[in-house]
Write a protein that holds these residues in place. Structure first.
Motif, PDB file in Angstrom:
ATOM      1  N   GLY A  58       0.820  -1.210   0.000  1.00 18.45           N
ATOM      2  CA  GLY A  58       0.000   0.000   0.000  1.00 18.45           C
ATOM      3  C   GLY A  58       0.850   1.254   0.000  1.00 18.45           C
ATOM      4  N   SER A  59       0.216   2.374   0.316  1.00 23.48           N
ATOM      5  CA  SER A  59       0.931   3.652   0.317  1.00 23.48           C
ATOM      6  C   SER A  59       1.682   3.833   1.637  1.00 23.48           C
ATOM      7  CB  SER A  59      -0.038   4.818   0.105  1.00 23.48           C
ATOM      8  OG  SER A  59      -0.881   4.979   1.236  1.00 23.48           O
ATOM      9  N   THR A  60       2.834   4.452   1.544  1.00 24.10           N
ATOM     10  CA  THR A  60       3.664   4.666   2.731  1.00 24.10           C
ATOM     11  C   THR A  60       2.947   5.529   3.762  1.00 24.10           C
ATOM     12  OG1 THR A  60       5.722   4.410   1.472  1.00 24.10           O
ATOM     13  CG2 THR A  60       5.852   5.672   3.518  1.00 24.10           C
ATOM     14  N   PRO A 136      -0.246  12.495  -3.782  1.00 23.47           N
ATOM     15  CA  PRO A 136       1.041  13.068  -3.384  1.00 23.47           C
ATOM     16  C   PRO A 136       1.182  13.318  -1.882  1.00 23.47           C
ATOM     17  CG  PRO A 136      -0.315  14.708  -4.499  1.00 23.47           C
ATOM     18  CD  PRO A 136      -1.008  13.393  -4.670  1.00 23.47           C
ATOM     19  N   LYS A 137       0.056  13.317  -1.172  1.00 24.43           N
ATOM     20  CA  LYS A 137       0.112  13.512   0.284  1.00 24.43           C
ATOM     21  C   LYS A 137       0.461  12.216   1.014  1.00 24.43           C
ATOM     22  CE  LYS A 137      -3.277  17.280   0.305  1.00 24.43           C
ATOM     23  NZ  LYS A 137      -4.606  17.728   0.820  1.00 24.43           N
ATOM     24  N   LEU A 138       0.282  11.098   0.336  1.00 24.69           N
ATOM     25  CA  LEU A 138       0.514   9.796   0.967  1.00 24.69           C
ATOM     26  C   LEU A 138       1.624   8.986   0.307  1.00 24.69           C
ATOM     27  CD1 LEU A 138      -3.210   8.641   1.389  1.00 24.69           C
ATOM     28  CD2 LEU A 138      -1.731   9.605   3.157  1.00 24.69           C
ATOM     29  N   ALA A 139       1.857   9.227  -0.976  1.00 25.31           N
ATOM     30  CA  ALA A 139       2.783   8.384  -1.745  1.00 25.31           C
ATOM     31  C   ALA A 139       3.938   9.211  -2.308  1.00 25.31           C
ATOM     32  CB  ALA A 139       2.034   7.702  -2.881  1.00 25.31           C
ATOM     33  N   PRO A 140       5.176   8.858  -1.971  1.00 23.30           N
ATOM     34  CA  PRO A 140       6.340   9.602  -2.469  1.00 23.30           C
ATOM     35  C   PRO A 140       6.421   9.686  -3.992  1.00 23.30           C
ATOM     36  CG  PRO A 140       6.973   8.268  -0.606  1.00 23.30           C
ATOM     37  CD  PRO A 140       5.556   7.889  -0.942  1.00 23.30           C
ATOM     38  N   TYR A 141       5.977   8.659  -4.710  1.00 23.78           N
ATOM     39  CA  TYR A 141       6.006   8.737  -6.168  1.00 23.78           C
ATOM     40  C   TYR A 141       4.992   9.761  -6.681  1.00 23.78           C
ATOM     41  CZ  TYR A 141       9.207   4.810  -6.817  1.00 23.78           C
ATOM     42  OH  TYR A 141      10.312   4.006  -6.826  1.00 23.78           O
ATOM     43  N   GLY A 142       3.893   9.909  -5.985  1.00 30.03           N
ATOM     44  CA  GLY A 142       2.932  10.948  -6.337  1.00 30.03           C
ATOM     45  C   GLY A 142       3.511  12.332  -6.102  1.00 30.03           C
ATOM     46  N   ALA A 143       4.209  12.487  -4.991  1.00 36.87           N
ATOM     47  CA  ALA A 143       4.860  13.767  -4.696  1.00 36.87           C
ATOM     48  C   ALA A 143       5.922  14.075  -5.737  1.00 36.87           C
ATOM     49  CB  ALA A 143       5.479  13.718  -3.303  1.00 36.87           C
ATOM     50  N   ALA A 144       6.670  13.056  -6.172  1.00 39.26           N
ATOM     51  CA  ALA A 144       7.697  13.237  -7.197  1.00 39.26           C
ATOM     52  C   ALA A 144       7.065  13.651  -8.532  1.00 39.26           C
ATOM     53  CB  ALA A 144       8.497  11.949  -7.367  1.00 39.26           C
ATOM     54  N   ALA A 145       5.907  13.094  -8.829  1.00 41.00           N
ATOM     55  CA  ALA A 145       5.207  13.446 -10.064  1.00 41.00           C
ATOM     56  C   ALA A 145       4.808  14.920 -10.061  1.00 41.00           C
ATOM     57  CB  ALA A 145       3.971  12.558 -10.233  1.00 41.00           C
ATOM     58  N   VAL A 146       4.303  15.380  -8.937  1.00 41.91           N
ATOM     59  CA  VAL A 146       3.931  16.800  -8.815  1.00 41.91           C
ATOM     60  C   VAL A 146       5.169  17.678  -8.977  1.00 41.91           C
ATOM     61  CG1 VAL A 146       3.050  18.578  -7.247  1.00 41.91           C
ATOM     62  CG2 VAL A 146       1.892  16.364  -7.399  1.00 41.91           C
ATOM     63  N   GLU A 147       6.266  17.293  -8.341  1.00 43.37           N
ATOM     64  CA  GLU A 147       7.522  18.042  -8.482  1.00 43.37           C
ATOM     65  C   GLU A 147       7.936  18.145  -9.939  1.00 43.37           C
ATOM     66  OE1 GLU A 147      10.953  17.128  -5.954  1.00 43.37           O
ATOM     67  OE2 GLU A 147       9.591  15.981  -4.691  1.00 43.37           O
ATOM     68  N   GLU A 166      -5.271   6.132  -4.795  1.00 41.38           N
ATOM     69  CA  GLU A 166      -4.938   5.910  -3.386  1.00 41.38           C
ATOM     70  C   GLU A 166      -3.469   5.568  -3.218  1.00 41.38           C
ATOM     71  OE1 GLU A 166      -6.055   2.482  -0.214  1.00 41.38           O
ATOM     72  OE2 GLU A 166      -7.759   3.563  -1.047  1.00 41.38           O
ATOM     73  N   ASN A 167      -2.932   4.792  -4.162  1.00 39.68           N
ATOM     74  CA  ASN A 167      -1.509   4.434  -4.145  1.00 39.68           C
ATOM     75  C   ASN A 167      -1.066   4.200  -5.583  1.00 39.68           C
ATOM     76  OD1 ASN A 167      -2.104   1.597  -4.833  1.00 39.68           O
ATOM     77  ND2 ASN A 167      -2.829   1.446  -2.723  1.00 39.68           N
ATOM     78  N   ALA A 169      -0.135   1.529  -7.104  1.00 40.78           N
ATOM     79  CA  ALA A 169      -0.703   0.341  -7.743  1.00 40.78           C
ATOM     80  C   ALA A 169      -2.058   0.686  -8.368  1.00 40.78           C
ATOM     81  CB  ALA A 169      -0.847  -0.789  -6.734  1.00 40.78           C
ATOM     82  N   GLN A 170      -2.852   1.473  -7.661  1.00 42.22           N
ATOM     83  CA  GLN A 170      -4.149   1.888  -8.200  1.00 42.22           C
ATOM     84  C   GLN A 170      -3.963   2.835  -9.387  1.00 42.22           C
ATOM     85  OE1 GLN A 170      -6.953   4.594  -6.051  1.00 42.22           O
ATOM     86  NE2 GLN A 170      -8.309   2.808  -6.053  1.00 42.22           N
ATOM     87  N   ALA A 171      -2.922   3.674  -9.342  1.00 45.63           N
ATOM     88  CA  ALA A 171      -2.635   4.560 -10.474  1.00 45.63           C
ATOM     89  C   ALA A 171      -2.365   3.735 -11.727  1.00 45.63           C
ATOM     90  CB  ALA A 171      -1.441   5.449 -10.149  1.00 45.63           C
ATOM     91  N   GLN A 172      -1.631   2.644 -11.568  1.00 42.41           N
ATOM     92  CA  GLN A 172      -1.361   1.762 -12.709  1.00 42.41           C
ATOM     93  C   GLN A 172      -2.650   1.132 -13.220  1.00 42.41           C
ATOM     94  OE1 GLN A 172       1.125  -1.649 -11.911  1.00 42.41           O
ATOM     95  NE2 GLN A 172       1.743  -1.831 -14.050  1.00 42.41           N
ATOM     96  N   GLN A 173      -3.539   0.762 -12.315  1.00 43.84           N
ATOM     97  CA  GLN A 173      -4.819   0.168 -12.723  1.00 43.84           C
ATOM     98  C   GLN A 173      -5.645   1.154 -13.547  1.00 43.84           C
ATOM     99  OE1 GLN A 173      -6.678  -1.112  -9.078  1.00 43.84           O
ATOM    100  NE2 GLN A 173      -5.149  -2.699  -8.674  1.00 43.84           N
ATOM    101  N   PHE A 174      -5.622   2.425 -13.137  1.00 45.65           N
ATOM    102  CA  PHE A 174      -6.368   3.449 -13.875  1.00 45.65           C
ATOM    103  C   PHE A 174      -5.880   3.538 -15.316  1.00 45.65           C
ATOM    104  CE2 PHE A 174      -7.333   6.135  -9.834  1.00 45.65           C
ATOM    105  CZ  PHE A 174      -8.397   5.294  -9.531  1.00 45.65           C
ATOM    106  N   VAL A 175      -4.548   3.470 -15.492  1.00 45.30           N
ATOM    107  CA  VAL A 175      -3.979   3.583 -16.842  1.00 45.30           C
ATOM    108  C   VAL A 175      -4.223   2.295 -17.627  1.00 45.30           C
ATOM    109  CG1 VAL A 175      -1.908   4.053 -18.189  1.00 45.30           C
ATOM    110  CG2 VAL A 175      -2.221   5.172 -15.977  1.00 45.30           C
ATOM    111  N   SER A 176      -4.004   1.154 -17.006  1.00 44.68           N
ATOM    112  CA  SER A 176      -4.175  -0.131 -17.689  1.00 44.68           C
ATOM    113  C   SER A 176      -5.615  -0.341 -18.147  1.00 44.68           C
ATOM    114  CB  SER A 176      -3.749  -1.275 -16.763  1.00 44.68           C
ATOM    115  OG  SER A 176      -2.378  -1.187 -16.449  1.00 44.68           O
TER     116      SER A 176
END
Length: 250
Positions: A58-60, A136-147, A166-167, A169-176
């Motif tokens: 899950g998300s960190t 981006p508030k919960l997941a470092p990769y989301g924060a990196a994307a915003v940066e 939410e994390n 993994a879910q972002a990948q599901q949205f794209v897939s």
């Protein structure tokens, strides 16, 4: 004539031969981006040590909240280095056990071949409907994307098109699934047998802070042989070979 050995001596000897070292379970909270390598590592770890791995992904940020609320995790494999350090400072993790197990790479990805160009110009020309990223508030990769989007000067313009997962993994599901045309993910999520499926742009590391992923033994894992064995295994050559093959730096 030799006297027979006492019965209890024979029983102890037989037990020592028949019984392997005591196996145990280790409970892991694992950043979602590290799912694929952790699943591979867990299989080999169980074979070599006899310990059983119980892993949650899950998300960190959510794991931090759960750990603070008493979740029974013994090790955290975070997607950043700040959360483990914070848990150590708050006496929720073991001082001296924190180390970097991987350095992540951010990628802009689409399931459609040829859709994402090799320079990321699609973010500027806007020829897509929705763009997925982890919260981006919960997941470092989301924060990196915003940066990265802010560094490129496109964040404000793209905000109406962002789909927040939410994390990762879910972002990948949205794209897939096609609910988002493209998304910011971890390279490890889209790398299959050393190749990227679909189309992708490797986001230059200069556009976001280094994603240093740290592991730490939590208070519930303090003094537990299985937890110590897992951290030792993660530092070993076999685990590091898996981590590198999945698109991380060491």
């Amino acid at each position: 004539m030799k006297s027979p050995q006492p019965l209890f001596v024979l029983l102890i000897a037989a037990f020592a031969v028949a019984s392997p070292a005591r196996a145990d379970e280790v409970s892991l909270a694992v950043a979602a981006n590290f799912t694929a390598p952790m699943q591979k590592i867990a299989v080999e770890f169980e074979k070599e040590t006899g310990h059983k791995v119980l892993a949650s992904y899950g998300s960190t940020g959510k794991f931090y909240a759960q750990i603070k609320n008493g979740a029974p995790f013994e090790i955290l494999l975070a997607a950043d280095d700040e959360t483990p350090a914070r848990l150590v400072k708050e006496n929720a993790a073991v001082a001296g056990s924190q180390f970097t197990y991987a350095i992540g790479k951010l990628v802009l990805w689409s399931a459609r071949p040829g859709f994402v160009d090799g320079a990321g110009e699609i973010l500027k020309n806007g020829t897509f409907d929705h763009l997925a990223l982890a919260n981006p508030k919960l997941a470092p990769y989301g924060a990196a994307a915003v940066e990265a989007m802010q560094a490129l000067g496109v964040y404000d313009r793209l905000q109406p098109r962002l789909v927040i997962a939410e994390n990762i993994a879910q972002a990948q599901q949205f794209v897939s699934s096609g609910n988002a045309s493209l998304g910011f993910l971890a390279l490890s999520q889209v790398l299959k047998d050393g190749k990227i499926e679909g189309s992708a742009w490797m986001v230059p590391a200069r556009l976001y802070q280094t994603i240093r992923q740290d592991a730490v033994i939590l208070e519930r894992g303090k003094g537990k042989p299985a937890a110590a064995a897992m951290l030792k295994y993660l530092k070993g050559d076999k685990a590091q070979a898996v981590i590198k093959s999945c698109g991380y730096e060491l």
